[in-house]
Design a protein around this motif. Structure first.
Motif, PDB file in Angstrom:
ATOM      1  N   HIS A   1       0.840  -1.198   0.000  1.00  0.00           N
ATOM      2  CA  HIS A   1       0.000   0.000   0.000  1.00  0.00           C
ATOM      3  C   HIS A   1       0.876   1.250   0.000  1.00  0.00           C
ATOM      4  O   HIS A   1       2.000   1.248   0.525  1.00  0.00           O
ATOM      5  N   TRP A   2       0.370   2.332  -0.589  1.00  0.00           N
ATOM      6  CA  TRP A   2       1.172   3.554  -0.696  1.00  0.00           C
ATOM      7  C   TRP A   2       1.604   4.083   0.671  1.00  0.00           C
ATOM      8  O   TRP A   2       2.683   4.688   0.803  1.00  0.00           O
ATOM      9  N   LYS A   3       0.805   3.854   1.702  1.00  0.00           N
ATOM     10  CA  LYS A   3       1.186   4.308   3.042  1.00  0.00           C
ATOM     11  C   LYS A   3       2.385   3.532   3.590  1.00  0.00           C
ATOM     12  O   LYS A   3       3.066   4.004   4.510  1.00  0.00           O
ATOM     13  N   ASP A   4       2.630   2.346   3.027  1.00  0.00           N
ATOM     14  CA  ASP A   4       3.726   1.485   3.490  1.00  0.00           C
ATOM     15  C   ASP A   4       4.912   1.495   2.526  1.00  0.00           C
ATOM     16  O   ASP A   4       5.710   0.554   2.501  1.00  0.00           O
ATOM     17  N   TRP A   5       5.072   2.555   1.736  1.00  0.00           N
ATOM     18  CA  TRP A   5       6.103   2.602   0.694  1.00  0.00           C
ATOM     19  C   TRP A   5       7.508   2.372   1.226  1.00  0.00           C
ATOM     20  O   TRP A   5       8.387   1.887   0.502  1.00  0.00           O
ATOM     21  N   ARG A   6       7.754   2.665   2.487  1.00  0.00           N
ATOM     22  CA  ARG A   6       9.098   2.473   3.051  1.00  0.00           C
ATOM     23  C   ARG A   6       9.529   1.014   3.070  1.00  0.00           C
ATOM     24  O   ARG A   6      10.729   0.719   3.187  1.00  0.00           O
ATOM     25  N   LYS A   7       8.569   0.100   2.952  1.00  0.00           N
ATOM     26  CA  LYS A   7       8.921  -1.322   2.941  1.00  0.00           C
ATOM     27  C   LYS A   7       9.835  -1.670   1.769  1.00  0.00           C
ATOM     28  O   LYS A   7      10.595  -2.638   1.827  1.00  0.00           O
ATOM     29  N   TYR A   8       9.753  -0.892   0.686  1.00  0.00           N
ATOM     30  CA  TYR A   8      10.628  -1.138  -0.460  1.00  0.00           C
ATOM     31  C   TYR A   8      12.097  -0.895  -0.121  1.00  0.00           C
ATOM     32  O   TYR A   8      12.989  -1.372  -0.827  1.00  0.00           O
ATOM     33  N   PHE A   9      12.366  -0.155   0.948  1.00  0.00           N
ATOM     34  CA  PHE A   9      13.727   0.187   1.325  1.00  0.00           C
ATOM     35  C   PHE A   9      14.198  -0.613   2.548  1.00  0.00           C
ATOM     36  O   PHE A   9      15.274  -0.366   3.065  1.00  0.00           O
ATOM     37  N   GLU A  10      13.397  -1.581   2.957  1.00  0.00           N
ATOM     38  CA  GLU A  10      13.747  -2.434   4.085  1.00  0.00           C
ATOM     39  C   GLU A  10      14.329  -3.757   3.601  1.00  0.00           C
ATOM     40  O   GLU A  10      13.969  -4.266   2.538  1.00  0.00           O
ATOM     41  N   VAL A  11      15.226  -4.310   4.396  1.00  0.00           N
ATOM     42  CA  VAL A  11      15.839  -5.600   4.070  1.00  0.00           C
ATOM     43  C   VAL A  11      14.789  -6.694   4.182  1.00  0.00           C
ATOM     44  O   VAL A  11      13.968  -6.708   5.117  1.00  0.00           O
ATOM     45  N   ILE A  12      14.804  -7.609   3.212  1.00  0.00           N
ATOM     46  CA  ILE A  12      13.833  -8.680   3.185  1.00  0.00           C
ATOM     47  C   ILE A  12      14.512  -9.963   2.708  1.00  0.00           C
ATOM     48  O   ILE A  12      15.396  -9.928   1.842  1.00  0.00           O
ATOM     49  N   ARG A  13      14.133 -11.095   3.290  1.00  0.00           N
ATOM     50  CA  ARG A  13      14.703 -12.379   2.877  1.00  0.00           C
ATOM     51  C   ARG A  13      14.134 -12.787   1.522  1.00  0.00           C
ATOM     52  O   ARG A  13      12.974 -12.480   1.225  1.00  0.00           O
ATOM     53  N   PRO A  14      14.911 -13.499   0.694  1.00  0.00           N
ATOM     54  CA  PRO A  14      14.409 -13.944  -0.609  1.00  0.00           C
ATOM     55  C   PRO A  14      13.110 -14.733  -0.524  1.00  0.00           C
ATOM     56  O   PRO A  14      12.251 -14.614  -1.400  1.00  0.00           O
ATOM     57  N   SER A  15      12.950 -15.533   0.520  1.00  0.00           N
ATOM     58  CA  SER A  15      11.712 -16.310   0.675  1.00  0.00           C
ATOM     59  C   SER A  15      10.513 -15.398   0.891  1.00  0.00           C
ATOM     60  O   SER A  15       9.419 -15.647   0.375  1.00  0.00           O
ATOM     61  N   GLU A  16      10.713 -14.312   1.638  1.00  0.00           N
ATOM     62  CA  GLU A  16       9.644 -13.333   1.852  1.00  0.00           C
ATOM     63  C   GLU A  16       9.307 -12.620   0.544  1.00  0.00           C
ATOM     64  O   GLU A  16       8.146 -12.343   0.247  1.00  0.00           O
ATOM     65  N   HIS A  17      10.344 -12.331  -0.220  1.00  0.00           N
ATOM     66  CA  HIS A  17      10.180 -11.684  -1.523  1.00  0.00           C
ATOM     67  C   HIS A  17       9.278 -12.513  -2.423  1.00  0.00           C
ATOM     68  O   HIS A  17       8.331 -12.012  -3.030  1.00  0.00           O
ATOM     69  N   SER A  18       9.544 -13.817  -2.499  1.00  0.00           N
ATOM     70  CA  SER A  18       8.754 -14.712  -3.349  1.00  0.00           C
ATOM     71  C   SER A  18       7.312 -14.802  -2.884  1.00  0.00           C
ATOM     72  O   SER A  18       6.379 -14.806  -3.693  1.00  0.00           O
ATOM     73  N   GLU A  19       7.108 -14.865  -1.592  1.00  0.00           N
ATOM     74  CA  GLU A  19       5.758 -14.970  -1.050  1.00  0.00           C
ATOM     75  C   GLU A  19       4.971 -13.687  -1.269  1.00  0.00           C
ATOM     76  O   GLU A  19       3.786 -13.721  -1.629  1.00  0.00           O
ATOM     77  N   LEU A  20       5.626 -12.550  -1.085  1.00  0.00           N
ATOM     78  CA  LEU A  20       4.952 -11.258  -1.209  1.00  0.00           C
ATOM     79  C   LEU A  20       4.423 -11.028  -2.613  1.00  0.00           C
ATOM     80  O   LEU A  20       3.347 -10.458  -2.800  1.00  0.00           O
ATOM     81  N   PHE A  21       5.171 -11.483  -3.626  1.00  0.00           N
ATOM     82  CA  PHE A  21       4.829 -11.184  -5.018  1.00  0.00           C
ATOM     83  C   PHE A  21       4.351 -12.405  -5.809  1.00  0.00           C
ATOM     84  O   PHE A  21       4.375 -12.393  -7.038  1.00  0.00           O
ATOM     85  N   LYS A  22       3.882 -13.424  -5.110  1.00  0.00           N
ATOM     86  CA  LYS A  22       3.487 -14.651  -5.807  1.00  0.00           C
ATOM     87  C   LYS A  22       2.288 -14.445  -6.731  1.00  0.00           C
ATOM     88  O   LYS A  22       2.108 -15.188  -7.695  1.00  0.00           O
ATOM     89  N   ASN A  23       1.459 -13.441  -6.453  1.00  0.00           N
ATOM     90  CA  ASN A  23       0.292 -13.155  -7.293  1.00  0.00           C
ATOM     91  C   ASN A  23       0.405 -11.792  -7.978  1.00  0.00           C
ATOM     92  O   ASN A  23      -0.607 -11.180  -8.319  1.00  0.00           O
ATOM     93  N   THR A  24       1.626 -11.327  -8.169  1.00  0.00           N
ATOM     94  CA  THR A  24       1.863  -9.974  -8.667  1.00  0.00           C
ATOM     95  C   THR A  24       2.403  -9.997 -10.095  1.00  0.00           C
ATOM     96  O   THR A  24       3.323 -10.744 -10.413  1.00  0.00           O
ATOM     97  N   TYR A  25       1.811  -9.153 -10.947  1.00  0.00           N
ATOM     98  CA  TYR A  25       2.278  -8.997 -12.323  1.00  0.00           C
ATOM     99  C   TYR A  25       3.372  -7.943 -12.428  1.00  0.00           C
ATOM    100  O   TYR A  25       4.359  -8.109 -13.130  1.00  0.00           O
ATOM    101  N   ALA A  26       3.154  -6.822 -11.754  1.00  0.00           N
ATOM    102  CA  ALA A  26       4.105  -5.716 -11.770  1.00  0.00           C
ATOM    103  C   ALA A  26       3.972  -4.966 -10.450  1.00  0.00           C
ATOM    104  O   ALA A  26       2.893  -4.904  -9.863  1.00  0.00           O
TER     105      ALA A  26
END
Length: 273
Positions: free
Chosen positions: A208-233
């Motif tokens: 969500h736009w209110k949570d934009w800072r999450k893009y600048f936070e460290v994240i594990r690759p497994s979390e990355h895959s789970e977060l965007f599993k249903n994402t096109y872009a």
């Protein structure tokens, strides 16, 4: 075709715009990736200024001639008046108008210049995305040319124009037109009707736009895959995040997205830090 639009007169490509274009070109090698830039109308241009993207034969940079783009649309008369008066949000509103005219005249896919494309968008037709339970967003659009929904959007753009409210010609426009299109009061009532489909938030706006800072936070690759599993872009919300520094070799989420989906831009960013 996949369209990007730069309505300001800037000629310099920032790294996020470069990543947006590169990621779209890599995912859609058979499609033309067309970048329309307002600055090309007034300034000379050679592709050598954009050497990083020269290796992609499907990327084209073209002048954005808005007067010509709006001809034979309901937006022509609005533009003739609006360009001569002061408006607080004129550049983003121009972008709102341009995407409607492009979808109406040419069809195809439109993306804001702060998207990173993860997978093919070619199977999506007459589609837009929800940014929340209550609001749609036109940062991604995929429509056939001359679609009646887009015509209704252009008509609403003019009839209910309000230059003083941020988003009134953007997310709020798509939300109110879709509700009228489907004869509903709440977006919860319909995910599509009359040939137009709304994809859920995770498709294009998983953060969500209110949570934009999450893009600048460290994240594990497994979390990355789970977060965007249903994402096109992924929409990065540049209006909020622009100017925020990122160490491109870090494990921050945005750095990982650059590494995986726009590696040429990633290498250039790495060499510049």
């Amino acid at each position: 075709n996949v369209y990007f639009v730069e309505t300001s007169e800037q000629m310099k490509l920032n790294f996020l715009l470069m990543c947006s274009v590169e990621s779209a070109a890599r995912v859609h090698p058979e499609s033309k990736i067309i970048v329309l830039m307002n600055g090309f109308v007034k300034h000379s241009f050679t592709l050598r200024e954009y050497s990083l993207l020269r290796c992609f034969t499907n990327i084209e940079f073209k002048p954005l001639d808005m007067k010509d783009l709006f001809v034979d649309t309901p937006l022509a008369e609005w533009y003739a008046v609006a360009q001569h008066r002061w408006e607080p949000y004129f550049v983003p509103i121009l972008s709102d108008a341009c995407r409607l005219a492009i979808m109406w005249k040419f069809g195809g896919i439109y993306l804001d210049t702060d998207f990173i494309v993860l997978r093919s968008l070619k199977n999506l037709t007459n589609v837009l995305g929800a940014q929340s339970k209550y609001t749609l967003n036109g940062a991604f659009l995929s429509f056939e040319s001359r679609h009646r929904f887009i015509e209704h959007c252009m008509q609403d753009f003019v009839a209910n124009y309000n230059r003083w409210i941020w988003g009134h010609q953007g997310p709020q426009l798509f939300t109110r037109v879709f509700k009228k299109w489907c004869s509903i009061r709440s977006l919860k009532s319909s995910k599509g009707c009359r040939g137009v489909t709304v994809l859920p938030q995770e498709a294009f706006y998983p953060i969500h736009w209110k949570d934009w800072r999450k893009y600048f936070e460290v994240i594990r690759p497994s979390e990355h895959s789970e977060l965007f599993k249903n994402t096109y872009a992924v929409h990065v919300w540049n209006k909020k995040s622009q100017g925020t520094w990122i160490e491109i070799t870090s494990k921050a989420l945005l750095a990982q997205l650059h590494f995986h989906y726009c590696p040429s831009t990633y290498e250039l960013m790495k060499s510049s830090q």
